[in-house]
Design an enzyme around this catalytic site. Structure first.
Site, short mmCIF file in Angstrom:
data_model
loop_
_atom_site.label_atom_id
_atom_site.label_comp_id
_atom_site.label_asym_id
_atom_site.label_seq_id
_atom_site.Cartn_x
_atom_site.Cartn_y
_atom_site.Cartn_z
N LYS A 120 0.92 -1.11 0.04
CA LYS A 120 -0.13 -0.06 -0.03
C LYS A 120 0.68 1.32 -0.09
O LYS A 120 0.69 2.21 -0.92
CB LYS A 120 -0.94 0.15 1.06
CG LYS A 120 -1.76 1.17 1.06
CD LYS A 120 -2.50 1.43 2.77
CE LYS A 120 -1.59 2.20 3.42
NZ LYS A 120 -2.33 2.43 4.81
N ASP A 138 -6.37 1.16 1.10
CA ASP A 138 -6.53 1.06 2.55
C ASP A 138 -7.79 0.62 3.10
O ASP A 138 -8.73 0.24 2.34
CB ASP A 138 -6.13 2.67 2.86
CG ASP A 138 -7.36 3.56 2.65
OD1 ASP A 138 -8.04 3.44 2.08
OD2 ASP A 138 -7.09 4.73 3.46
#
Length: 239
Positions: A120, A138
């Site tokens: 991420k 997320d």
């Protein structure tokens, strides 16, 4: 979600916010990387407060190493997991100096070799810093993708891969920003703001919230009249 609906979905988000921006503050690519690492399980607002003074004295890997771990901790102690994050920032700074000539790499795989940098984080950095059309999943983006039916998946990686196919090519650069901001401010976890949502008619979420009707004003209760009790009868004594 059907292809036509997905196109309309992103067209509306793009029309409302043509140039979405991340909410983390930074001064260069290195400080961007540090800010994203610090933001894990923390709010952007909290990270920005902590890094405001930090980045004035440590905006390069060399300056961060010169600052030292103890002083770094004093700057970021208000952020969750600050001890482990400080160790990661120092370690990644050391690797950048030793292996990358103090330059943040523009390759996701190389970024993931740095301590504290997961997929991420790497996706965010290559997207923001180097303009690559990556999608960083997320908690907000994961929720929005599953709730709306945009991209169903049980893991962030599964959602990322499905979004990579589902998002129109001309919207992919800003897609994760639109979805993150939408999840943060509209499609909230506990009570989504469905009545003000731009894409509510395209969304597959069944438990949509509605505007609550105002409760009717309660009428004041009439005061009960007190009735006088009859006087008690007195018995006459026999003489």
């Amino acid at each position: 979600m059907k292809k036509a609906d997905r196109i309309e979905f992103f067209d509306r988000l793009a029309a409302a916010l043509p140039e979405p921006k991340g909410e983390l503050d930074y001064v260069n690519v290195y400080t961007m990387l540090v800010a994203v690492v610090l933001s894990a399980q923390a709010t952007d607002v909290g990270v920005n407060k902590a890094t405001k003074e930090l980045f004035k004295v440590a905006d390069t890997p060399e300056k961060m190493l010169a600052l030292g771990e103890a002083k770094l901790k004093s700057h970021i102690k208000t952020i969750g997991l600050f001890n482990s994050k400080a160790k990661n920032v120092m370690a990644l700074s050391k690797l950048l100096v030793e292996n990358y000539g103090s330059v943040v790499p523009d390759d996701r795989d190389e970024l993931e070799k740095l301590p504290g940098v997961g997929r991420k984080t790497a996706n965010v950095v290559v997207n923001l810093a180097f303009g690559q059309p990556t999608i960083a999943v997320d908690t907000h983006l994961f929720r929005v993708s599953n709730r709306t039916g945009l991209a169903l998946g049980k893991t962030p990686l599964e959602v990322e891969r499905k979004l990579d196919k589902a998002v129109p090519a001309d919207k992919k650069l800003h897609a994760h920003h639109w979805l993150i901001l939408h999840g943060r401010y509209v499609c909230k976890a506990r009570k989504p703001e469905c009545p003000s949502c731009l894409v509510v008619d395209l969304c597959a979420y069944k438990a949509k919230t509605t505007l609550e009707a105002p409760k009717p004003a309660s009428k004041p209760r009439a005061a009960k009249k007190k009735t006088a009790k009859p006087a008690a009868k007195t018995r006459k004594r026999a003489v």
